[in-house]
Write a protein that holds these residues in place. Structure first.
Motif, PDB file in Angstrom:
ATOM      1  N   ALA A  35      -2.961 -10.977 -17.167  1.00 53.20           N
ATOM      2  CA  ALA A  35      -1.325 -11.654 -17.185  1.00 53.20           C
ATOM      3  C   ALA A  35      -0.373 -10.748 -16.788  1.00 53.20           C
ATOM      4  O   ALA A  35       0.932 -11.281 -16.422  1.00 53.20           O
ATOM      5  CB  ALA A  35      -1.339 -11.881 -18.743  1.00 53.20           C
ATOM      6  N   ASP A  55       0.000  -8.729 -14.039  1.00 55.33           N
ATOM      7  CA  ASP A  55       0.192  -9.218 -12.539  1.00 55.33           C
ATOM      8  C   ASP A  55       0.916 -10.495 -12.413  1.00 55.33           C
ATOM      9  O   ASP A  55       1.734 -10.620 -11.634  1.00 55.33           O
ATOM     10  CB  ASP A  55      -1.134  -9.370 -11.866  1.00 55.33           C
ATOM     11  N   GLU A  56       0.589 -11.371 -13.233  1.00 57.51           N
ATOM     12  CA  GLU A  56       1.320 -12.639 -13.080  1.00 57.51           C
ATOM     13  C   GLU A  56       2.934 -12.468 -13.497  1.00 57.51           C
ATOM     14  O   GLU A  56       3.707 -12.699 -13.097  1.00 57.51           O
ATOM     15  CB  GLU A  56       0.921 -13.689 -13.887  1.00 57.51           C
ATOM     16  N   TRP A  57       2.876 -11.799 -14.612  1.00 58.06           N
ATOM     17  CA  TRP A  57       4.436 -11.280 -15.243  1.00 58.06           C
ATOM     18  C   TRP A  57       5.278 -10.652 -14.111  1.00 58.06           C
ATOM     19  O   TRP A  57       6.499 -10.851 -13.897  1.00 58.06           O
ATOM     20  CB  TRP A  57       3.941 -10.428 -16.473  1.00 58.06           C
ATOM     21  N   GLU A  68       5.357 -10.669 -11.153  1.00 51.47           N
ATOM     22  CA  GLU A  68       5.705 -11.787  -9.949  1.00 51.47           C
ATOM     23  C   GLU A  68       6.815 -12.652 -10.424  1.00 51.47           C
ATOM     24  O   GLU A  68       7.505 -13.239  -9.726  1.00 51.47           O
ATOM     25  CB  GLU A  68       4.620 -12.560  -9.395  1.00 51.47           C
ATOM     26  N   GLN A  69       7.123 -12.806 -11.748  1.00 57.12           N
ATOM     27  CA  GLN A  69       8.132 -13.706 -12.238  1.00 57.12           C
ATOM     28  C   GLN A  69       9.395 -12.941 -12.031  1.00 57.12           C
ATOM     29  O   GLN A  69       9.828 -11.668 -11.914  1.00 57.12           O
ATOM     30  CB  GLN A  69       7.991 -13.979 -13.786  1.00 57.12           C
TER      31      GLN A  69
END
Length: 846
Positions: free
Chosen positions: A364, A366-368, A370-371
């Motif tokens: 999560a 890595d997703e965070w 990119e936000q």
């Protein structure tokens, strides 16, 4: 309404609840959600549950100070008490107008919470609450009052009672009961009591003065002094045990001028503004803190990117690892614990679950990353608002005197989310840009929840509030102590009230009271769906205030690069590999070293790639010293090759290998020559690489085929992990759907249990299920189908739970009865073998 038209007064709490409408019952179940966990079968069971000790204690803990004072006054009043008697205890002889105005609301709140029932002429505190709040030697009342004359004289000899009555100037009676009644009447008569005390010695009055506000108990010897003897003879002090006397409640109330409490607090303390700033200043300061928060969390996760600290056997970080993390982040240890716990609450870090368990970033994270920045901030603060894990406890001790560690067990405090939300809601009630005085916020919270703070050794609620204020500032929810626009949106709060004449912008040294003579409606915590909408709105407000990422740096001749602001992600990542961070702040300074350049080459970059990257992203020309450094490291990079023999070194230049063998620092590597251009080593390849680099060489690893291996810094990630669930503070508040269903079930169950039956059909025990044989049950059902009459049945479901129902049979066939169920308000089918019995309803059953 005339006396004849008025409904009869309720005789029990169950009857009082039965007289309520759905709206009032719904308000009770919302304020005390433990009462419908599980849903009670009828109103009698609901009333019983509302009187249990655990539920009453929970309800009392959630009262504000004045409502609690009202309940405490009822506990020392008569049972039942009139509203006038209660008003006298709360407002005193002087009838304090603030108390007079606030008391109806307090009584209404106690009624709504089912802690008080009955009309104003017969107010009754529920029995459990009276037992908890009434004074006793073991549990003194917060009022400081002692027992009544009747309670204090219980067990006293009749002769002694008659002596006291006579000494007090009353006529003797034929029995103790009338004597005690006469003495109590004297003590409650203001005129006669004033006359009696007018003859008291001055030192006797001093004794009463010391006991009047409590504790009401004192010690005496077997031969009391004259000042005590005068009081004992007239019953103004009564013995309760050998060597102990008590001031009767009636005497204390006379001396107090009727007040049950020394200082009734009908109005909540005002939250004062310590300073007022321009809203733009507040929002900008908060945005700066929000950017710092994002950078700090990213730096923490970058530090743990290849695997973080080990997990202690009992769970959590060791003290040494927390100190190392604090040094890496350049913050204090408590602040480091907060950032670590925040990342954990947001689901960005977790344990990897390996044999040598370590903490690491989750997928999560890595997703965070990119936000957009504002959305990343929104995710952090949303997790913070709901988290029950409390970083402020780190370093303290648990009940077993064990140290509480970051990420370890024992840090959950279920009250934390409610306190955080309430603190921010109080800030939202101030004018825009107003920063509160912390002491006034804490005083307000103590007024709103007095029991939790006053009855525990440490004021946990106060400490939670202090931590909430400091953490909100760290996260950028507040700026310069005042709630920011994005913080207000996060709560779903309306626009801030405009500052009045007293709320002009001022310096931080000015203390400005912000007067709220009315009690503002508290902001209710949002549902998850509402919070998602509010968080998105907060992110939209924050986004324009955050600095735009830059795509360039300034290279300097001293082998440093200056980033004048936040950098775009690819540039920041590459620069983080190519150089080391030397200092942080408004501008970040990176330093190029041989080690950092080699790190970039090990990661697969060629020297030409590095030159091109720097030329493309520097607003200044690439300095010559930096170009020389890159070329020099690249020229030596990979000149030596290391492989597995255990390990070997090969080089086309025999002189270099001779130099290595002659170096004393190579002794630990166990080197020996295999060929003019090859050395074998006892060390493994990784150890050999490190050893040669420590000697000043720049070797490169190679594969079994002889190709140079590019060692990329692969990030270590845990398997997918969910964020930790908050520990709830009791059952959740029911939503409208659950509340509607619960009310319908309770009403229907109550109908089934209270509907009149025909004579001879009701069961022997009150509330028991009807019992009839299978043949009689079937015959009664068939008859009801023909006549259309309703029946009362007992039913046991597949799980074995018994219930009572009122049904109107429509069809009986195949071992089933289809009927309109008044209890469920729908048509249902029941197996006949699960019906325990049936009874006909009375003709006038409504």
């Amino acid at each position: 309404m005339s006396t004849e038209d008025r409904p009869p007064a309720p005789r029990s709490l169950a009857e009082a609840l039965r007289a309520r409408g759905d709206a009032a019952l719904g308000a009770l179940l919302r304020s005390r959600p433990d009462l419908i966990t599980p849903v009670p079968t009828d109103l009698t069971q609901l009333a019983t549950r509302a009187g249990t000790r655990a539920s009453v204690v929970r309800a009392l803990e959630r009262l504000d100070r004045f409502a609690l004072q009202t309940a405490e006054a009822l506990a020392v009043a008569g049972d039942p008490a009139t509203y006038g008697e209660l008003l006298g205890l709360m407002a005193g002889d002087d009838a304090d107008p603030a108390v007079v105005a606030a008391l109806p609301h307090a009584v209404g709140l106690l009624r709504e919470q089912a802690l008080v029932w009955g009309e104003d002429d017969r107010l009754r505190l529920v029995r459990t609450a009276r037992e908890l709040l009434a004074p006793s030697p073991q549990h003194p009342s917060p009022t400081g009052l002692g027992p009544t004359v009747q309670e204090a004289t219980a067990g006293m000899s009749p002769g002694r009672i008659q002596e006291i009555v006579t000494a007090a100037g009353l006529a003797s009676t034929h029995d103790s009961v009338s004597a005690v009644t006469a003495l109590a009447g004297l003590f409650t008569d203001r005129g006669r009591m004033t006359a009696l005390l007018a003859d008291a010695p001055a030192d006797s009055l001093d004794v009463l003065e010391r006991l009047v506000w409590g504790p009401p108990y004192g010690q005496v010897t077997h031969d009391p002094a004259p000042r005590l003897r005068w009081l004992l003879d007239r019953g103004l002090l009564l013995p309760t045990a050998p060597g102990t006397v008590v001031l009767p409640r009636e005497v204390a109330l006379h001396l107090r001028r009727g007040l049950a409490h020394r200082a009734p607090e009908p109005v909540p303390p005002v939250v004062e503004a310590a300073a007022v700033h321009r809203p733009q200043v507040v929002d900008s300061a908060a945005a700066g803190q929000a950017y710092t928060a994002l950078a700090t969390v990213e730096e923490l996760l970058k530090d743990w990117d290849e695997g973080g600290p080990a997990v202690l056997r009992a769970g959590g970080l060791s003290v040494r690892d927390l100190k190392r993390t604090a040094v890496a982040l350049d913050v204090s240890e408590p602040a480091a614990a907060f950032w670590v716990e925040l990342a954990y609450a947001a689901g960005l870090i977790a344990s990897d679950g390996e044999a040598d368990e370590r903490y690491a970033a989750t997928p999560a994270y890595d997703e965070w990353r990119e936000q957009p920045p504002a959305e990343r901030w929104s995710r952090l603060v949303t997790a913070w608002l709901a988290a029950t894990r409390t970083a402020g406890l780190v370093g303290g001790r648990d009940a077993k005197d064990r140290t509480l560690s970051a990420l370890g067990p024992g840090l959950d405090r279920s009250a934390a989310p409610e306190v955080r939300h309430r603190v921010l809601a109080l800030l939202a009630g101030l004018p825009e840009g107003a920063a509160p005085a912390a002491g006034s916020v804490l005083a307000r919270l103590r007024w709103e929840r007095p029991l939790r703070g006053d009855r525990r050794e440490d004021d946990l609620r106060g400490r939670l509030a202090e931590w909430a204020l400091s953490e909100a500032e760290l996260l950028g929810v507040t700026g310069r102590g005042a709630l920011s626009a994005q913080g207000r949106a996060l709560l779903g709060a309306p626009p801030a009230p405009a500052p009045g004449p007293e709320g002009e912008p001022s310096g931080p040294g000015d203390k400005l009271p912000v007067h709220h003579h009315h009690r503002p409606a508290p902001l209710a915590p949002l549902s998850p769906a509402e919070q998602a909408v509010a968080s998105a709105a907060a992110a939209r407000l924050l986004a324009p205030l955050l600095p735009e990422p830059l795509d360039h740096v300034l290279l300097q001749a001293d082998l440093t690069a200056v980033a004048p602001g936040p950098l775009r992600r690819p540039l920041a990542d590459m620069l983080g590999v190519l150089a080391d961070v030397e200092s942080k702040g408004g501008a970040t300074v990176y330093r190029f070293t041989p080690g950092s350049v080699r790190r970039a080459l090990d990661a697969g970059q060629a020297a030409s790639d590095v030159h091109a990257f720097l030329a493309a992203h520097s607003r200044t020309p690439v300095p010559q010293p930096l170009a020389y450094l890159i070329d020099d490291v690249a020229r030596r990079h990979g000149h030596l090759r290391v492989g597995a023999a255990s390990a070997y070194v090969r080089c086309d230049d025999e002189a270099v290998l001779n130099e290595i063998l002659a170096d004393k620092r190579a002794a630990g590597l166990g080197l020996r020559r295999l060929a003019p251009t090859v050395l074998a080593a006892q060390a493994d390849p990784a150890g050999l690489l490190e050893g040669l680099r420590a000697m000043g060489f720049a070797p490169a690893a190679e594969s079994a085929e002889g190709d140079v291996l590019i060692t990329r810094a692969l990030a270590h990630r845990t398997p997918p992990r969910a964020a930790p669930e908050p520990v709830p503070d009791g059952p959740p508040v029911p939503d409208d759907t659950l509340l509607t269903a619960a009310l319908r079930a309770i009403r229907a169950g109550d109908l089934a249990s209270t509907t009149p039956r025909k004579p001879g059909t009701a069961p022997a025990g009150n509330g028991e299920l009807p019992r009839t044989g299978a043949a009689e049950t079937l015959a009664t059902m068939q008859a009801a189908v023909l006549t259309g009459e309703a029946l009362w049945i007992g039913y046991v479901n597949a799980e074995g739970a018994a219930s009572q129902r009122v049904i109107a049979p429509v069809r009986v066939e195949g071992g089933f009865v289809t009927a309109y169920d008044h209890t469920a308000d729908e048509v249902r089918t029941y197996p006949l073998h699960r019906i325990t019995g049936v009874a006909e309803l009375a003709d006038d059953a409504g």
